[in-house]
Every structure is written in structure tokens, then in C-alpha cells.
Design a protein around this motif. Structure first.
Motif, PDB file in Angstrom:
ATOM      1  N   PRO A   1       4.936  18.320  -4.993  1.00  0.00           N
ATOM      2  CA  PRO A   1       4.932  17.115  -4.167  1.00  0.00           C
ATOM      3  C   PRO A   1       5.889  17.180  -2.975  1.00  0.00           C
ATOM      4  O   PRO A   1       6.903  17.879  -3.017  1.00  0.00           O
ATOM      5  CB  PRO A   1       5.377  16.020  -5.143  1.00  0.00           C
TER       6      PRO A   1
ATOM      7  N   TYR B   1      -0.532  19.179  -2.258  1.00  0.00           N
ATOM      8  CA  TYR B   1      -1.626  18.922  -3.209  1.00  0.00           C
ATOM      9  C   TYR B   1      -2.359  20.226  -3.494  1.00  0.00           C
ATOM     10  O   TYR B   1      -3.486  20.429  -3.039  1.00  0.00           O
ATOM     11  CB  TYR B   1      -2.603  17.889  -2.623  1.00  0.00           C
TER      12      TYR B   1
ATOM     13  N   ASP C   1       9.399   8.036  -8.626  1.00  0.00           N
ATOM     14  CA  ASP C   1       9.137   8.728  -9.885  1.00  0.00           C
ATOM     15  C   ASP C   1      10.022   9.961 -10.041  1.00  0.00           C
ATOM     16  O   ASP C   1       9.572  11.023 -10.472  1.00  0.00           O
ATOM     17  CB  ASP C   1       7.655   9.118 -10.001  1.00  0.00           C
TER      18      ASP C   1
ATOM     19  N   ARG D   1       7.305  -1.782  -1.738  1.00  0.00           N
ATOM     20  CA  ARG D   1       7.003  -1.614  -3.157  1.00  0.00           C
ATOM     21  C   ARG D   1       7.158  -2.950  -3.886  1.00  0.00           C
ATOM     22  O   ARG D   1       6.358  -3.294  -4.751  1.00  0.00           O
ATOM     23  CB  ARG D   1       7.930  -0.559  -3.763  1.00  0.00           C
TER      24      ARG D   1
ATOM     25  N   ASP E   1      -2.047   3.923   2.161  1.00  0.00           N
ATOM     26  CA  ASP E   1      -1.795   5.026   1.233  1.00  0.00           C
ATOM     27  C   ASP E   1      -0.514   4.784   0.430  1.00  0.00           C
ATOM     28  O   ASP E   1      -0.495   4.957  -0.785  1.00  0.00           O
ATOM     29  CB  ASP E   1      -1.705   6.342   2.015  1.00  0.00           C
ATOM     30  N   LEU E   2       0.522   4.357   1.130  1.00  0.00           N
ATOM     31  CA  LEU E   2       1.794   4.134   0.441  1.00  0.00           C
ATOM     32  C   LEU E   2       1.680   2.968  -0.547  1.00  0.00           C
ATOM     33  O   LEU E   2       2.204   3.020  -1.657  1.00  0.00           O
ATOM     34  CB  LEU E   2       2.904   3.865   1.463  1.00  0.00           C
TER      35      LEU E   2
ATOM     36  N   ARG F   1      -0.096   4.235  -3.529  1.00  0.00           N
ATOM     37  CA  ARG F   1       0.804   5.108  -4.272  1.00  0.00           C
ATOM     38  C   ARG F   1       1.756   4.284  -5.138  1.00  0.00           C
ATOM     39  O   ARG F   1       1.940   4.552  -6.321  1.00  0.00           O
ATOM     40  CB  ARG F   1       1.598   5.958  -3.266  1.00  0.00           C
TER      41      ARG F   1
ATOM     42  N   ALA G   1      -0.167   2.551  -8.020  1.00  0.00           N
ATOM     43  CA  ALA G   1      -0.471   3.478  -9.116  1.00  0.00           C
ATOM     44  C   ALA G   1       0.787   3.752  -9.929  1.00  0.00           C
ATOM     45  O   ALA G   1       0.779   3.701 -11.167  1.00  0.00           O
ATOM     46  CB  ALA G   1      -1.046   4.777  -8.557  1.00  0.00           C
ATOM     47  N   SER G   2       1.883   4.007  -9.228  1.00  0.00           N
ATOM     48  CA  SER G   2       3.118   4.347  -9.938  1.00  0.00           C
ATOM     49  C   SER G   2       3.668   3.150 -10.725  1.00  0.00           C
ATOM     50  O   SER G   2       4.146   3.293 -11.848  1.00  0.00           O
ATOM     51  CB  SER G   2       4.118   4.923  -8.930  1.00  0.00           C
TER      52      SER G   2
ATOM     53  N   ASN H   1      -5.565   6.272  -7.883  1.00  0.00           N
ATOM     54  CA  ASN H   1      -5.397   7.595  -7.273  1.00  0.00           C
ATOM     55  C   ASN H   1      -6.693   8.081  -6.637  1.00  0.00           C
ATOM     56  O   ASN H   1      -6.677   8.701  -5.580  1.00  0.00           O
ATOM     57  CB  ASN H   1      -4.892   8.602  -8.305  1.00  0.00           C
TER      58      ASN H   1
ATOM     59  N   ARG I   1      -7.088   6.392  -3.393  1.00  0.00           N
ATOM     60  CA  ARG I   1      -6.242   7.049  -2.384  1.00  0.00           C
ATOM     61  C   ARG I   1      -6.961   8.245  -1.778  1.00  0.00           C
ATOM     62  O   ARG I   1      -6.940   8.451  -0.566  1.00  0.00           O
ATOM     63  CB  ARG I   1      -4.953   7.573  -3.039  1.00  0.00           C
ATOM     64  N   ASP I   2      -7.580   9.051  -2.641  1.00  0.00           N
ATOM     65  CA  ASP I   2      -8.325  10.217  -2.154  1.00  0.00           C
ATOM     66  C   ASP I   2      -9.485   9.789  -1.256  1.00  0.00           C
ATOM     67  O   ASP I   2      -9.711  10.350  -0.197  1.00  0.00           O
ATOM     68  CB  ASP I   2      -8.878  11.036  -3.331  1.00  0.00           C
TER      69      ASP I   2
END
Ligand SMILES: [Zn+2]
Length: 335
Positions: free
Chosen positions: A32, A153, A200, A218, A248-249, A252, A255-256, A297, A300-301
Motif C-alpha cells: 500500500p 495494487y 489501519d 473520516r 475514493d477517500l 476507503r 470500508a475501513s 471496495n 471503489r474499483d
């Protein structure tokens, strides 16, 4: 030149191979963003080209080669990055023309008589044709050339490309080391812990986020997820906001957060659904949290492609709303 402390082992083992004259022709730096791959690749390229390398394996920074590298004009160092399009914006892919040019360049002998080094970054942004063109170069390596691929990635690289490279994995270091490093960068206490938690455990991301507005974002994402779960926010309104900026952020973080919620619930049992980082009003079971994490995720893709982001976002958030079990259920269970 100093490397992040968690990369020192990889550096030593590469240096060791170099001393034995056993370096591979292609190296993949995988892991990452935020763990220092680029800094590592740069130090490695400099070391390969340096005419008076130091005992610790780093370039001297003062020889002719080092000065040329610093000036960006060393003839035996090729950097393959995103080119600019005609409209002045950066491309989002590495192209076949770039790989062909690289191959032609590496077929020539080194101008300084030493190594020729290519840095391909981000290698995971090669399109299919570019990837095939590079494969030919990797299959017929020229003596003295070293190709370094950098990929946040690595799974996006074709399996054949990956199989042709010696892979160096960049992993999130243990928490104590990360906190020490953050403290050395001037980030300490609760701020460091919060940022590391948001990333993370990734110290580079934690540093960037602690210095910017990301942690606030966040917090907003957590609040949106909480309000959607409680049924007091409308999915389409949130979807609009999330698609407008920082999509995207936000995804992210979403998801986290959901993954961390799952972890908290797994550790604390079902009764902890109201706890965890999201403090949910209505319970969401572990299976649904996990599947939503995957879905976020995937979205995001998807959003990297030419898709209408608002629709994909709405679909994702609607699933989040539906994942909550009805109110009375939770009340019964938690009393
Ligand atoms: Zn030097």
C-alpha cells in the motif's frame, strides 16, 4: 538518506544480493501507498548508479553519477510515469508506446558503462497492451539492466508480469514502531493514535492525514453511516455528497470503518453492535458487515472506470441502509 525503519531489512537483503552480484533483472516493490516504496526505489536506483557507494549500501550523493541523478539527467536512469495528455492533464494509464520506448532505451548499452535502471511507477496502471510490451522486455533481459516496478495494487498486474519479478513486499509495521516514527515526524499523542487507526496502521497515510483534513472527513463519513443506519439520513442525499468530492477517500474510510466495526463486534460479541467505531443504533450482523466491506471496495474499483458514480454510490448506500435489522430487534436483544 534514511529509510523508514520498517524497510531496513528489505534494504539490507537487497544490498546483500548486490554484493554477491545476484540482483534480479526485475524487482516488484509491492504494497500500500504510505510505506515508503518510492523512497526505497529512489535510494536503490541511486545506489545502483553511484560510482562510490557507501559501506551501508547508500549512494554517496557527491560523485558525478549521483549529481546527475539528483539533477534528473543521468542517462542510464529511465523513469516511466504518467505522461501528460494533449489537454495538459495527466494520463491515468501507462501506455504501450512508453513501454516500447523503454525497451528500445534499455537495448542500448549503458552510457556510463555501469547499470541501466528503469523505474516504472505506478506499474499497476499499465494497460493491457503496455503490460504485454513490458513482458517481452522482461523475458529477454539485457545484461546490466534492472527494472523496478512500483505498485500500490500489485493484484492489478498480470500474473505473468508478477511471475517475472522478484517481489519485495511492503507491509504495515507494528504499532509501536509506527507511533515512534510518527513522533519523530512531530505527530504524537491522541492525534497519532487516531490517525494511525484511520490508516489501519499505515504510518505514511497516518502522517499525511494528521497533517491534512482527512480525519475530519473520516468523522463525517462515520456520521453519515450512523445516520443512514438510524434511518435519519436519506441515501440519495449522502450518495450525491459522496460522489461530488473525495469519493475514493470517503469509500476507503467507509470500508475501513465498517471493517473496524466488524472487528469490535467480533471481539465484544453481538451485544457490542451499539459500540464499535460507528456506534450503530440498529444492529448489523458480522456477515453483513463483511459483505458490505467487500462491496464498498468493489465500488471503489468501479469508480475508477467510466461509470456514473452517483448511481454506484446510491446502490452501495442503499445496501447499507438495508443491512440494518429493524429497531425493535435491537432493543429486544440489548435489554
Ligand atoms: Zn555517488
Amino acid at each position: 538518506m534514511t529509510l523508514a525503519p520498517w524497510n531496513v531489512d528489505a534494504w539490507s537483503s537487497l544490498g546483500e544480493r548486490r554484493r554477491r552480484d545476484a540482483l534480479p533483472h526485475a524487482i516488484l516493490l509491492a504494497g500500500p501507498a504510505g510505506l515508503g516504496k518510492r523512497e526505497f526505489a529512489d535510494a536503490f536506483a541511486r545506489a545502483l548508479l553511484c560510482e562510490s557507494i557507501r559501506a551501508d549500501g547508500f549512494a554517496c550523493a557527491t560523485c558525478r553519477a549521483c549529481k546527475l541523478v539528483a539533477a534528473g539527467t543521468h542517462p542510464d536512469l529511465v523513469r516511466v510515469n504518467f505522461e501528460l495528455r494533449d489537454d495538459g492533464k495527466s494520463r491515468t494509464e501507462l501506455t504501450i508506446d512508453q513501454m516500447r520506448a523503454l525497451s528500445e532505451r534499455l537495448a542500448l548499452t549503458a552510457q556510463f558503462g555501469g547499470a541501466q535502471v528503469a523505474l516504472i511507477d505506478p506499474a499497476d496502471a499499465m494497460n493491457h497492451a503496455a503490460s504485454n510490451a513490458l513482458l517481452k522486455t522482461l523475458e529477454e533481459p539485457t545484461a546490466g539492466t534492472i527494472i523496478v516496478l512500483i505498485a500500490d495494487y500489485p493484484a492489478r498486474l498480470s500474473a505473468t508480469i508478477r511471475s517475472r519479478c522478484q517481489r519485495i513486499e511492503f507491509r504495515v509495521p507494528d504499532g509501536r514502531l509506527a507511533l515512534q516514527w510518527l513522533a519523530a515526524q512531530g505527530i504524537g499523542g491522541k492525534q497519532a493514535a487516531d490517525a494511525l487507526n484511520a490508516g489501519d496502521g499505515n504510518p505514511g497515510l497516518a502522517l499525511a492525514w494528521a497533517q491534512g483534513e482527512a480525519l475530519k472527513l473520516r468523522g463525517e463519513v462515520a456520521q453519515d453511516l450512523r445516520e443512514l443506519n438510524a434511518g435519519v439520513a436519506a441515501a440519495f442525499e449522502v450518495a450525491q455528497r459522496w460522489s461530488r468530492e473525495e469519493s475514493d477517500l470517503r469509500l476507503r474510510f467507509a470500508a475501513s470503518l465498517v471493517q473496524q466495526q466488524g472487528r469490535a463486534q467480533a471481539q465484544g460479541g453481538a451485544r457490542l453492535s451499539a459500540g464499535g467505531p460507528l456506534a450503530l443504533t440498529r444492529a448489523v450482523d458480522l456477515v453483513k458487515l463483511t459483505s458490505w466491506f467487500d462491496r464498498a471496495n468493489r465500488t471503489r474499483d468501479l469508480l475508477r472506470g467510466p461509470i456514473r458514480s452517483e448511481l454506484a454510490m446510491l446502490e452501495l448506500l442503499a445496501t447499507w441502509v438495508m443491512a440494518a435489522t429493524p429497531n425493535r430487534d435491537v432493543q429486544q436483544r440489548s435489554t
